[in-house]
Design an enzyme around this catalytic site. Sequence first.
Site, mmCIF file in Angstrom:
data_model
loop_
_atom_site.group_PDB
_atom_site.id
_atom_site.type_symbol
_atom_site.label_atom_id
_atom_site.label_comp_id
_atom_site.label_asym_id
_atom_site.label_seq_id
_atom_site.Cartn_x
_atom_site.Cartn_y
_atom_site.Cartn_z
ATOM 1 N N GLN A 80 -5.984 43.368 51.384
ATOM 2 C CA GLN A 80 -6.506 43.055 52.719
ATOM 3 C C GLN A 80 -7.757 42.188 52.650
ATOM 4 O O GLN A 80 -8.032 41.421 53.574
ATOM 5 C CB GLN A 80 -6.809 44.341 53.496
ATOM 6 C CG GLN A 80 -5.575 45.144 53.886
ATOM 7 C CD GLN A 80 -5.322 46.276 52.923
ATOM 8 O OE1 GLN A 80 -5.613 46.176 51.724
ATOM 9 N NE2 GLN A 80 -4.786 47.377 53.418
ATOM 10 N N ASP A 136 -12.408 54.590 58.816
ATOM 11 C CA ASP A 136 -11.221 55.019 59.546
ATOM 12 C C ASP A 136 -11.401 56.390 60.181
ATOM 13 O O ASP A 136 -10.732 56.721 61.148
ATOM 14 C CB ASP A 136 -10.006 55.021 58.624
ATOM 15 C CG ASP A 136 -9.547 53.613 58.310
ATOM 16 O OD1 ASP A 136 -8.625 53.129 58.990
ATOM 17 O OD2 ASP A 136 -10.123 52.979 57.406
ATOM 18 N N ARG A 192 -3.340 46.941 62.150
ATOM 19 C CA ARG A 192 -4.080 47.886 61.328
ATOM 20 C C ARG A 192 -5.562 47.802 61.682
ATOM 21 O O ARG A 192 -5.969 46.970 62.483
ATOM 22 C CB ARG A 192 -3.881 47.587 59.833
ATOM 23 C CG ARG A 192 -3.974 46.099 59.508
ATOM 24 C CD ARG A 192 -4.327 45.794 58.091
ATOM 25 N NE ARG A 192 -5.671 46.238 57.775
ATOM 26 C CZ ARG A 192 -6.781 45.591 58.144
ATOM 27 N NH1 ARG A 192 -6.707 44.484 58.865
ATOM 28 N NH2 ARG A 192 -7.954 46.054 57.796
ATOM 29 N N GLY A 193 -6.345 48.685 61.067
ATOM 30 C CA GLY A 193 -7.764 48.747 61.349
ATOM 31 C C GLY A 193 -8.026 49.777 62.432
ATOM 32 O O GLY A 193 -7.408 49.748 63.506
ATOM 33 N N ALA A 194 -8.942 50.705 62.163
ATOM 34 C CA ALA A 194 -9.121 51.865 63.039
ATOM 35 C C ALA A 194 -9.321 51.507 64.510
ATOM 36 O O ALA A 194 -8.598 52.021 65.375
ATOM 37 C CB ALA A 194 -10.274 52.724 62.512
ATOM 38 N N ARG A 217 -0.071 57.146 61.722
ATOM 39 C CA ARG A 217 -0.969 57.109 60.569
ATOM 40 C C ARG A 217 -1.978 58.241 60.742
ATOM 41 O O ARG A 217 -2.690 58.276 61.754
ATOM 42 C CB ARG A 217 -1.681 55.756 60.438
ATOM 43 C CG ARG A 217 -0.729 54.590 60.147
ATOM 44 C CD ARG A 217 -1.475 53.374 59.636
ATOM 45 N NE ARG A 217 -1.944 53.571 58.270
ATOM 46 C CZ ARG A 217 -2.763 52.729 57.635
ATOM 47 N NH1 ARG A 217 -3.211 51.653 58.258
ATOM 48 N NH2 ARG A 217 -3.140 52.958 56.404
ATOM 49 N N ASN A 235 -12.616 55.671 54.275
ATOM 50 C CA ASN A 235 -12.379 54.229 54.428
ATOM 51 C C ASN A 235 -11.392 53.798 53.354
ATOM 52 O O ASN A 235 -11.002 54.593 52.490
ATOM 53 C CB ASN A 235 -13.693 53.445 54.327
ATOM 54 C CG ASN A 235 -13.533 51.998 54.758
ATOM 55 O OD1 ASN A 235 -13.072 51.725 55.879
ATOM 56 N ND2 ASN A 235 -13.894 51.064 53.898
#
Length: 382
Positions: free
Chosen positions: A213, A254, A64-66, A98, A264
């Site tokens: 998170q 994001d 995960r995480g842009a 996503r 975000n």
Amino acid sequence: MADQDAQSPVGIDPPALPVLRWAEPPEGPALVLLDQTRLPAEEAELVCTDVPALVRAIRTLAVRGAPLLGIAGAYGVALAAARGEDVASAAEVLERARPTAVNLGYGVRRAERAYREAVGKGADPERAAAEALAEARALHREDAEASGHMARHGLALLDELLPGGEGHRLLTHCNTGALVSGGEGTAFAVVLAAHRGRRLRQLWVDETRPLLQGARLTAYEAARNGMPYSLLTDNAAGSLFAAGEVDAVLIGADRIAADGSVANKVGSYPLAVLAKYHHVPFIVVAPTTTVDLGTADGASIIVEQRPGAEVTELTSPRAGVAGEDAVGLPVAPVGTAAYNPAFDVTPPELITAIVTEEGAVSPVTGVGLAELCARSSQVTIS
């Protein structure tokens, strides 16, 4: 396990965590991920030998995480090519995994374009797959380099906005460190730079409901780096502002629209409102690959809706089982409807600055953002 040279791009020191690596065991190539659904209790790897496995990992937030999603998407295209799969179909499935994180589509399209160009020049399938992999590794390297630049620009901005004092007291939301990046992260990389420069007095970590998170990942990274930090429930942030205990807020992004609106992790917008009221700088840190000039404004950003069970249940992974099969403990009556957007959108007027590898934009305007992106070597594709 993979050969060591494949764990990080050439010329870049590997991050403290083996977050993502390309492996070529005898049974065929694979993308190996640190399974973030298991943290902080267990550092376990998840091996993706095909695109469907990688898509599951993306949707269950194992990865995960842009910025890291962009890297994973590029490697996913390379994986499909190396395995002899339909690259165009694989790219389409990956890009849809996503919808809000613009980096995912960016990385997918970049690797796919390298593959198609190689094929167009007469390359055989093996050579074309190698070109896709080389492009994924290039993106990995560039993101690591961008992380270092953002850390320097962000710390310089903090020192300008917060001169003197006994060190910065910073509040962050969600996770923006090495777990989301080819390097040391985005907003967290700035905090880490402040810590290394002995200018971090306190890091306040929002737990970040519903999937925690902040509690599971940011606190994990803060502890690994020996930072002075404290964890708080999301709804306790207001009391910190009221007590004057927050000097600045740093978050990631994001997707950043052309007007400077920032999508975000949900809970970011309330922090921006609190920061504005209390005259506290609210800073967004993200690479230019997260800027989507093809999305006009915040209202045009598609916000992912997550399963309601993430709100109505507390989940914890079973040993040896991926995140989508986690055990749920009900915390609401059976049948309770839940509203669970993964992100919210903060308008530019609430943002003090957007920090990228090319520098900072402040005040945040569409013109300033476009000019900054024009200086970037990255190609921003909508």
